[in-house]
Write a protein that holds these residues in place. Structure first.
Motif, PDB file in Angstrom:
ATOM      1  N   GLY A   1      14.774  -0.422   8.826  1.00 45.73           N
ATOM      2  CA  GLY A   1      13.748   0.412   8.227  1.00 45.73           C
ATOM      3  C   GLY A   1      13.146  -0.256   7.010  1.00 45.73           C
ATOM      4  N   ILE A   2      12.263   0.492   6.351  1.00 40.46           N
ATOM      5  CA  ILE A   2      11.562   0.015   5.160  1.00 40.46           C
ATOM      6  C   ILE A   2      11.842   1.001   4.036  1.00 40.46           C
ATOM      7  N   ALA A   3      12.204   0.478   2.869  1.00 41.89           N
ATOM      8  CA  ALA A   3      12.416   1.308   1.685  1.00 41.89           C
ATOM      9  C   ALA A   3      11.425   0.881   0.612  1.00 41.89           C
ATOM     10  N   ILE A   4      10.785   1.862   0.000  1.00 40.97           N
ATOM     11  CA  ILE A   4       9.790   1.595  -1.030  1.00 40.97           C
ATOM     12  C   ILE A   4      10.213   2.276  -2.322  1.00 40.97           C
ATOM     13  N   SER A   5      10.198   1.512  -3.408  1.00 37.77           N
ATOM     14  CA  SER A   5      10.425   2.032  -4.749  1.00 37.77           C
ATOM     15  C   SER A   5       9.079   1.990  -5.448  1.00 37.77           C
ATOM     16  N   ALA A   6       8.509   3.155  -5.754  1.00 38.78           N
ATOM     17  CA  ALA A   6       7.135   3.199  -6.254  1.00 38.78           C
ATOM     18  C   ALA A   6       7.016   3.999  -7.547  1.00 38.78           C
ATOM     19  N   PRO A   7       6.050   3.624  -8.404  1.00 44.70           N
ATOM     20  CA  PRO A   7       5.812   4.417  -9.609  1.00 44.70           C
ATOM     21  C   PRO A   7       5.059   5.693  -9.267  1.00 44.70           C
ATOM     22  N   GLY A   8       5.138   6.652 -10.156  1.00 42.96           N
ATOM     23  CA  GLY A   8       4.351   7.867  -9.982  1.00 42.96           C
ATOM     24  C   GLY A   8       5.156   9.032  -9.468  1.00 42.96           C
ATOM     25  N   ALA A   9       4.448  10.110  -9.189  1.00 49.11           N
ATOM     26  CA  ALA A   9       5.045  11.348  -8.688  1.00 49.11           C
ATOM     27  C   ALA A   9       5.214  11.224  -7.177  1.00 49.11           C
ATOM     28  N   VAL A  10       6.300  10.594  -6.760  1.00 45.94           N
ATOM     29  CA  VAL A  10       6.545  10.310  -5.348  1.00 45.94           C
ATOM     30  C   VAL A  10       7.109  11.540  -4.655  1.00 45.94           C
ATOM     31  N   ASP A  11       6.469  11.943  -3.566  1.00 43.96           N
ATOM     32  CA  ASP A  11       7.020  12.994  -2.710  1.00 43.96           C
ATOM     33  C   ASP A  11       7.746  12.287  -1.572  1.00 43.96           C
ATOM     34  N   SER A  12       9.052  12.229  -1.667  1.00 45.12           N
ATOM     35  CA  SER A  12       9.861  11.496  -0.689  1.00 45.12           C
ATOM     36  C   SER A  12       9.760  12.077   0.707  1.00 45.12           C
ATOM     37  N   GLU A  13       9.520  13.354   0.808  1.00 49.55           N
ATOM     38  CA  GLU A  13       9.423  14.004   2.124  1.00 49.55           C
ATOM     39  C   GLU A  13       8.117  13.657   2.830  1.00 49.55           C
ATOM     40  N   THR A  14       7.001  13.776   2.111  1.00 56.27           N
ATOM     41  CA  THR A  14       5.704  13.553   2.756  1.00 56.27           C
ATOM     42  C   THR A  14       5.292  12.091   2.766  1.00 56.27           C
ATOM     43  N   GLY A  15       5.763  11.316   1.771  1.00 52.00           N
ATOM     44  CA  GLY A  15       5.368   9.918   1.686  1.00 52.00           C
ATOM     45  C   GLY A  15       4.119   9.692   0.869  1.00 52.00           C
ATOM     46  N   VAL A  16       3.682  10.704   0.120  1.00 49.50           N
ATOM     47  CA  VAL A  16       2.469  10.614  -0.695  1.00 49.50           C
ATOM     48  C   VAL A  16       2.855  10.494  -2.169  1.00 49.50           C
ATOM     49  N   ILE A  17       2.146   9.639  -2.900  1.00 48.09           N
ATOM     50  CA  ILE A  17       2.345   9.480  -4.330  1.00 48.09           C
ATOM     51  C   ILE A  17       1.237  10.232  -5.045  1.00 48.09           C
ATOM     52  N   GLY A  18       1.618  11.232  -5.823  1.00 49.32           N
ATOM     53  CA  GLY A  18       0.635  12.023  -6.554  1.00 49.32           C
ATOM     54  C   GLY A  18       0.500  11.549  -7.976  1.00 49.32           C
ATOM     55  N   GLY A  19      -0.243  12.299  -8.757  1.00 50.83           N
ATOM     56  CA  GLY A  19      -0.381  12.001 -10.164  1.00 50.83           C
ATOM     57  C   GLY A  19      -1.405  10.931 -10.450  1.00 50.83           C
ATOM     58  N   VAL A  20      -1.309  10.373 -11.651  1.00 50.02           N
ATOM     59  CA  VAL A  20      -2.236   9.351 -12.126  1.00 50.02           C
ATOM     60  C   VAL A  20      -1.406   8.226 -12.727  1.00 50.02           C
ATOM     61  N   SER A  21      -1.796   6.999 -12.462  1.00 54.76           N
ATOM     62  CA  SER A  21      -1.076   5.863 -13.046  1.00 54.76           C
ATOM     63  C   SER A  21      -2.024   4.685 -13.232  1.00 54.76           C
ATOM     64  N   ALA A  22      -1.454   3.589 -13.702  1.00 53.47           N
ATOM     65  CA  ALA A  22      -2.234   2.369 -13.898  1.00 53.47           C
ATOM     66  C   ALA A  22      -2.582   1.704 -12.573  1.00 53.47           C
ATOM     67  N   ILE A  23      -2.018   2.208 -11.485  1.00 51.74           N
ATOM     68  CA  ILE A  23      -2.297   1.663 -10.150  1.00 51.74           C
ATOM     69  C   ILE A  23      -2.936   2.785  -9.315  1.00 51.74           C
ATOM     70  N   PRO A  24      -4.206   3.086  -9.523  1.00 50.15           N
ATOM     71  CA  PRO A  24      -4.821   4.260  -8.909  1.00 50.15           C
ATOM     72  C   PRO A  24      -4.888   4.238  -7.379  1.00 50.15           C
ATOM     73  N   TYR A  25      -4.910   3.079  -6.772  1.00 46.28           N
ATOM     74  CA  TYR A  25      -5.067   3.018  -5.319  1.00 46.28           C
ATOM     75  C   TYR A  25      -3.810   3.435  -4.552  1.00 46.28           C
ATOM     76  N   ILE A  26      -2.682   3.634  -5.240  1.00 46.21           N
ATOM     77  CA  ILE A  26      -1.480   4.078  -4.525  1.00 46.21           C
ATOM     78  C   ILE A  26      -1.435   5.590  -4.363  1.00 46.21           C
ATOM     79  N   HIS A  27      -2.307   6.302  -5.062  1.00 54.39           N
ATOM     80  CA  HIS A  27      -2.302   7.757  -5.031  1.00 54.39           C
ATOM     81  C   HIS A  27      -3.167   8.267  -3.883  1.00 54.39           C
ATOM     82  N   GLY A  28      -2.524   8.994  -2.976  1.00 54.43           N
ATOM     83  CA  GLY A  28      -3.275   9.583  -1.870  1.00 54.43           C
ATOM     84  C   GLY A  28      -2.830   9.149  -0.487  1.00 54.43           C
ATOM     85  N   PRO A  29      -2.750   7.834  -0.200  1.00 50.97           N
ATOM     86  CA  PRO A  29      -2.361   7.427   1.157  1.00 50.97           C
ATOM     87  C   PRO A  29      -0.924   7.858   1.481  1.00 50.97           C
ATOM     88  N   ASN A  30      -0.672   8.163   2.724  1.00 51.04           N
ATOM     89  CA  ASN A  30       0.680   8.509   3.157  1.00 51.04           C
ATOM     90  C   ASN A  30       1.366   7.233   3.628  1.00 51.04           C
TER      91      ASN A  30
END
Length: 75
Positions: A9-38
């Motif tokens: 499998g693949i494991a991702i450690s990501a900044p931000g408000a990570v929803d581990s169940e849905t796979g979506v990163i919410g909130g706002v950060s210095a990396i704006p393009y990570i917010h939204g995609p599943n």
């Protein structure tokens, strides 16, 4: 990679408000393009592998409890 190694499998450690169940990163950060995609859905579709995603600070704490300086601690 799957041809050479037994990848489970693949494991991702990501900044931000990570929803581990849905796979979506919410909130706002210095990396704006990570917010939204599943990321779970996208990577699973492209690789056929199971995907897990968690907040990076939580991953650091889990690593310390598992193999790091906190491995002998209860609190």
């Amino acid at each position: 990679m799957k041809k050479e190694f037994d990848v489970k499998g693949i494991a991702i450690s990501a900044p931000g408000a990570v929803d581990s169940e849905t796979g979506v990163i919410g909130g706002v950060s210095a990396i704006p393009y990570i917010h939204g995609p599943n990321f779970k859905e996208i990577l699973k579709e492209k690789t056929g592998l199971d995907v897990a995603i968690e907040n990076d600070a939580n991953c650091a704490a889990l690593g310390e409890c598992w193999l790091g300086a906190a491995k002998e601690e209860n609190d």
